[in-house]
Design an enzyme around this catalytic site. Structure first.
Site, PDB file in Angstrom:
ATOM      1  N   HIS A 166      49.481  71.419  91.619  1.00  0.00           N
ATOM      2  CA  HIS A 166      49.732  72.849  91.958  1.00  0.00           C
ATOM      3  C   HIS A 166      48.633  73.366  92.976  1.00  0.00           C
ATOM      4  CE1 HIS A 166      52.251  72.805  88.613  1.00  0.00           C
ATOM      5  NE2 HIS A 166      52.879  73.552  89.143  1.00  0.00           N
ATOM      6  N   HIS A 205      51.353  71.724  97.780  1.00  0.00           N
ATOM      7  CA  HIS A 205      52.474  72.034  97.055  1.00  0.00           C
ATOM      8  C   HIS A 205      53.180  73.428  97.454  1.00  0.00           C
ATOM      9  CE1 HIS A 205      55.498  72.875  93.909  1.00  0.00           C
ATOM     10  NE2 HIS A 205      54.830  74.105  93.608  1.00  0.00           N
ATOM     11  N   HIS A 236      54.131  81.518  95.541  1.00  0.00           N
ATOM     12  CA  HIS A 236      54.660  81.346  94.428  1.00  0.00           C
ATOM     13  C   HIS A 236      53.748  80.612  93.016  1.00  0.00           C
ATOM     14  CE1 HIS A 236      55.466  77.180  95.164  1.00  0.00           C
ATOM     15  NE2 HIS A 236      55.890  76.892  93.938  1.00  0.00           N
ATOM     16  N   ASP A 237      52.819  80.145  93.855  1.00  0.00           N
ATOM     17  CA  ASP A 237      51.766  79.143  92.634  1.00  0.00           C
ATOM     18  C   ASP A 237      50.326  79.833  92.975  1.00  0.00           C
ATOM     19  OD1 ASP A 237      53.344  78.131  90.697  1.00  0.00           O
ATOM     20  OD2 ASP A 237      53.666  76.122  91.976  1.00  0.00           O
ATOM     21  N   ASP A 282      61.261  74.608  94.633  1.00  0.00           N
ATOM     22  CA  ASP A 282      60.205  74.168  93.736  1.00  0.00           C
ATOM     23  C   ASP A 282      60.369  72.821  93.208  1.00  0.00           C
ATOM     24  OD1 ASP A 282      57.706  74.823  92.701  1.00  0.00           O
ATOM     25  OD2 ASP A 282      58.355  76.103  91.207  1.00  0.00           O
TER      26      ASP A 282
HETATM   27 ZN   LIG Z   1      55.522  75.398  92.503  1.00  0.00          ZN
END
Ligand SMILES: [Zn+2]
Length: 419
Positions: free
Chosen positions: A189, A193, A229-230, A358
């Site tokens: 992560h 990514h 998103h992360d 994802d």
């Molecule tokens: Zn992700």
């Protein structure tokens, strides 16, 4: 489903043909990249102006042929070069890696290569971290800020700055600060990514059916959601954070802890400083719509809701479209369009889009799929180690580094969630 990246355009600037230049040509060919060779700075500039390459490799081993740094500065003075990565091949061995070069007679020989950054004029950092690996099978350049580079390229292709009435400098600052908030210490992560998910999202957005369904504001929201998103992912799962009684778990009441944090932090970072506030120039209503869409997509990446999202998508979109086709109505564009563009269905399409992006690793070329599988496994192994050390419940006993079969765990993951 298979994902193919756009063909990378590579420009090699080598005054003379030698084993090194041959190796780069050969590696590009093997990787399926389009490659041009220039012998002089003038030819390089001409070629770059015509093709706007993604990656330029300059031979900097022999200063008697040409001045590589001057060439780099000249390239940087061309406005479209900001998203281009420039690397130099030098004699000094600051980083030493073995790769396979191919002789003219077809024999492979091992060689060392050294890559170092060339910094161009204008503050654009053109970095190669010095890691070029697996030349025998593919050309892989690890760029130090993949999300920033890829983000600038993709956002410009989708006209995000124009849509947001935001200067490119603001977008650049925004991408940089978002990227900084990804943890490079996470094996999975991290910002690579995020860049990967952004790439897959952009790929899906170009699909005809998706284009039929979504408006420009949806596209912009999807790209932003993918990038953030992360953000600030700690490399541990929601269950771990809840079991450990972490601050985040308490803040978000053990509910979608990470996803809530990613979305909230993304907006905090963006709006607390005008320098990186990409939303500064859009209207309040547009901002609210965009914000809602980004939050909804980031929250959709929570895996406990996976089947709920998939079922809704299948029931509201797949099945009605299939029924139309069965009835021989597939020529009825209006019916198809009304299913695809219904506001509630557009939300489902966007959720499915980011979810597919994802978990798209298994659809990448095998060597990348294996690389990512190793990375997520390592992150999970580290979590299991910590759970054992701290006497916490082991939430994923399969991911024990002493017993885990990564291929088997991947097969289960693909069977259950991807296919
Ligand atoms: Zn992700």
């Amino acid at each position: 489903m298979k994902l193919y990246e756009d063909q990378l355009q590579v420009l090699l600037v080598f005054a003379k043909d030698d084993a090194q230049s041959h190796s780069f040509c050969w590696a590009c060919e093997r990787a399926g990249f389009r490659c041009n060779v220039a012998r002089t700075p003038e030819a390089a500039l001409e070629s770059f102006q015509e093709k706007n390459h993604d990656l330029i490799i300059i031979d900097h081993r022999h200063s008697r042929y040409f001045d590589a740094e001057a060439l780099c500065r000249s390239i940087r003075s061309i406005s479209c070069s900001h998203n281009t990565v420039i690397v130099a091949v030098v004699k000094r061995f600051e980083w030493q890696g073995v790769y396979y070069a191919k002789k003219k007679n077809g024999d492979s020989v091992q060689q060392n290569v050294k890559m170092t950054p060339v910094i161009g004029q204008g503050g654009c950092v053109c970095v190669c971290d010095g890691q070029v690996s697996s030349w025998s099978s593919s050309l892989t350049v690890f760029i130090s800020r993949p999300l920033t580079y890829l983000g600038l390229k993709i956002f410009s292709r989708f006209g995000v700055c124009e849509f947001l009435s935001c200067p490119e400098a603001t977008l650049r600052s925004w991408l940089q600060i978002i990227e900084t908030n990804y943890h490079s210490s996470n094996s999975y992560h991290n910002s690579t990514h995020a860049a990967d998910v952004l790439h897959a999202t952009a790929y899906f957005l170009r699909k005809e059916r998706v284009k039929q369904s979504l408006d420009p504001i949806d596209e912009v929201a999807a790209l932003i959601a993918a990038a953030v998103h992360d953000v600030d992912h700690p490399g541990r799962t929601n269950s771990f954070l809840c079991n450990a009684g972490s601050e985040l778990a308490i803040l978000y009441n053990d509910t979608a802890v990470l996803e809530s944090h990613h979305a909230a932090l993304a907006f905090q970072i963006t709006t607390r400083d005008d320098k990186c506030n990409i939303f500064k120039n859009i209207e309040r209503n547009e901002y609210r719509t965009l914000r809602q869409a980004v939050i909804d997509m980031v929250l959709a990446t929570e895996m406990t809701k996976h089947f709920e999202h998939v079922n809704k998508f299948v029931n509201s979109i797949n099945k009605p479209l299939a029924t139309l086709e069965e009835n021989g109505d597939n020529g009825d564009e209006d019916s198809v369009k009304s299913i695809l563009t219904a506001p509630e269905n557009r939300i489902l399409v966007k959720r499915m889009l980011i979810k597919c992006a994802d978990i798209s690793n298994p659809c990448r070329p095998l060597e990348l799929c294996i690389e990512w599988a190793g990375r997520i496994s390592e992150e999970y192994f580290a979590q299991t180690d910590e759970e054992k050390q701290q006497g916490l419940p082991v939430v994923m006993p399969v991911f024990d580094r002493n017993t885990c079969s990564i291929p088997k765990s991947q097969i289960s993951f693909i069977d259950l969630l991807v296919t």
